[in-house]
Design a protein around this motif. Sequence first.
Motif, mmCIF file in Angstrom:
data_model
loop_
_atom_site.group_PDB
_atom_site.id
_atom_site.type_symbol
_atom_site.label_atom_id
_atom_site.label_comp_id
_atom_site.label_asym_id
_atom_site.label_seq_id
_atom_site.Cartn_x
_atom_site.Cartn_y
_atom_site.Cartn_z
ATOM 1 N N ILE A 1 0.839 -1.197 0.000
ATOM 2 C CA ILE A 1 0.000 0.000 0.000
ATOM 3 C C ILE A 1 0.878 1.253 0.000
ATOM 4 O O ILE A 1 0.642 2.193 -0.769
ATOM 5 C CB ILE A 1 -0.951 -0.004 1.226
ATOM 6 C CG1 ILE A 1 -1.969 -1.140 1.092
ATOM 7 C CG2 ILE A 1 -1.642 1.338 1.392
ATOM 8 C CD1 ILE A 1 -2.744 -1.437 2.364
ATOM 9 N N PHE B 1 2.579 1.644 -3.501
ATOM 10 C CA PHE B 1 1.738 1.173 -4.601
ATOM 11 C C PHE B 1 2.082 1.849 -5.927
ATOM 12 O O PHE B 1 2.178 1.192 -6.964
ATOM 13 C CB PHE B 1 0.258 1.375 -4.267
ATOM 14 C CG PHE B 1 -0.663 0.699 -5.244
ATOM 15 C CD1 PHE B 1 -0.827 -0.681 -5.217
ATOM 16 C CD2 PHE B 1 -1.346 1.428 -6.203
ATOM 17 C CE1 PHE B 1 -1.677 -1.322 -6.114
ATOM 18 C CE2 PHE B 1 -2.193 0.801 -7.107
ATOM 19 C CZ PHE B 1 -2.358 -0.573 -7.069
ATOM 20 N N GLY C 1 -3.899 5.144 2.500
ATOM 21 C CA GLY C 1 -2.862 4.887 1.511
ATOM 22 C C GLY C 1 -1.613 5.741 1.658
ATOM 23 O O GLY C 1 -0.554 5.387 1.151
ATOM 24 N N ARG C 2 -1.774 6.874 2.321
ATOM 25 C CA ARG C 2 -0.628 7.786 2.400
ATOM 26 C C ARG C 2 -0.553 8.407 3.789
ATOM 27 O O ARG C 2 -1.568 8.769 4.377
ATOM 28 C CB ARG C 2 -0.766 8.893 1.356
ATOM 29 C CG ARG C 2 0.455 9.821 1.291
ATOM 30 C CD ARG C 2 0.201 11.041 0.433
ATOM 31 N NE ARG C 2 0.033 10.723 -0.968
ATOM 32 C CZ ARG C 2 -0.276 11.618 -1.905
ATOM 33 N NH1 ARG C 2 -0.442 12.894 -1.572
ATOM 34 N NH2 ARG C 2 -0.421 11.252 -3.157
ATOM 35 N N PHE D 1 -6.426 4.790 0.192
ATOM 36 C CA PHE D 1 -5.967 3.768 -0.760
ATOM 37 C C PHE D 1 -7.155 3.039 -1.361
ATOM 38 O O PHE D 1 -7.222 2.803 -2.556
ATOM 39 C CB PHE D 1 -5.054 2.760 -0.052
ATOM 40 C CG PHE D 1 -4.559 1.674 -0.956
ATOM 41 C CD1 PHE D 1 -3.588 1.942 -1.909
ATOM 42 C CD2 PHE D 1 -5.066 0.384 -0.875
ATOM 43 C CE1 PHE D 1 -3.136 0.948 -2.773
ATOM 44 C CE2 PHE D 1 -4.624 -0.616 -1.729
ATOM 45 C CZ PHE D 1 -3.651 -0.338 -2.675
ATOM 46 N N THR E 1 -9.253 -0.667 -4.698
ATOM 47 C CA THR E 1 -8.587 0.632 -4.768
ATOM 48 C C THR E 1 -9.601 1.726 -5.105
ATOM 49 O O THR E 1 -10.606 1.479 -5.763
ATOM 50 C CB THR E 1 -7.451 0.617 -5.805
ATOM 51 O OG1 THR E 1 -7.957 0.071 -7.023
ATOM 52 C CG2 THR E 1 -6.286 -0.226 -5.308
ATOM 53 N N PRO F 1 0.015 4.370 5.855
ATOM 54 C CA PRO F 1 -0.439 3.372 4.885
ATOM 55 C C PRO F 1 -0.789 2.053 5.571
ATOM 56 O O PRO F 1 -0.003 1.546 6.376
ATOM 57 C CB PRO F 1 0.768 3.206 3.956
ATOM 58 C CG PRO F 1 1.505 4.495 4.062
ATOM 59 C CD PRO F 1 1.308 4.961 5.485
#
Length: 288
Positions: free
Chosen positions: A40, A43, A138-139, A154, A188, A236
């Motif tokens: 993740i 990615f 995701g971040r 994500f 996603t 993540p």
Amino acid sequence: MRIVGFDGGRIGVVKGDALCDVTDVVAETWPSSAAVNRLIASFADLEPNLRGKLASGTWRPLTDVQLTAPVPKPGTLFAMPANYDDHVAEMASPNRADRNSFFVLAPSSISGPSDTVVLPDLPGYRVDHECELAIIVGREGRHVRRENAMDHVFGYSCLVDLTVRGPQERASRKSFETFTPLGPWMVTRDEVDDPDDISLKLWVNDKLRHDGSTRDLIVDIRGIIEMVSSVSMIRPGDVIATGTPAGVGPVVAGDTIRIWVQNIGEMTLSVHQGQPIENRAFSQAVAN
Ligand code: MN
């Protein structure tokens, strides 16, 4: 892209009824239940190799593998309380997500689509199901503003939040092992058109109990990212349970729970009876 965990720490991508093992794109030497967090986090860098693997790799029937939670070990499992008005009403509760803010659960409560839900033997207590959309972070971010919030998402998954009703702390009542089934995979965010209009449903023994939509969230997806990251770093692979619409009710051993989330998927879980626990805070039976 639909990303699954399977067979004890392997990572796969699902298309239709088939699965491609992509573990070696992420973890060359050792599969691990934390490897997906690395996938993740990286990615964007890994995606070309992933796409290559999907084009050249072998696909096998999904039914040949044992699915596990898509993120078995999030760094943090965040959760929103009382985040739908109809659920606030059914609980006759003073709680509201926009007044209470979020809470955290033990990540070890996460289980997967092939696992059973094990109820602790707590005479006099009721265990309820809650039907939720899970956000997979995701971040990394802190103080994320809502206009940038989607950059930190994500994807999404289905999440059942099992809850013992009682006066104990929420973290204790909701963190029993297997009390947070997550799956059957994560999707996603590019595959979800509008995060503010995702339908979600849950059945117990084929009786519909929850029928809601994220359009009715009190604190919406962007607001949740803003709220959680105002206090905590989000990273993540962190998982955020967004709250349940109305329809909560008891589950008992022998029941079957089915959760479906639009554009994500569905999973079916069986409920089993577990052992008594040694915990003096739960030793006194409460009236429900
Ligand atoms: Mn919940």
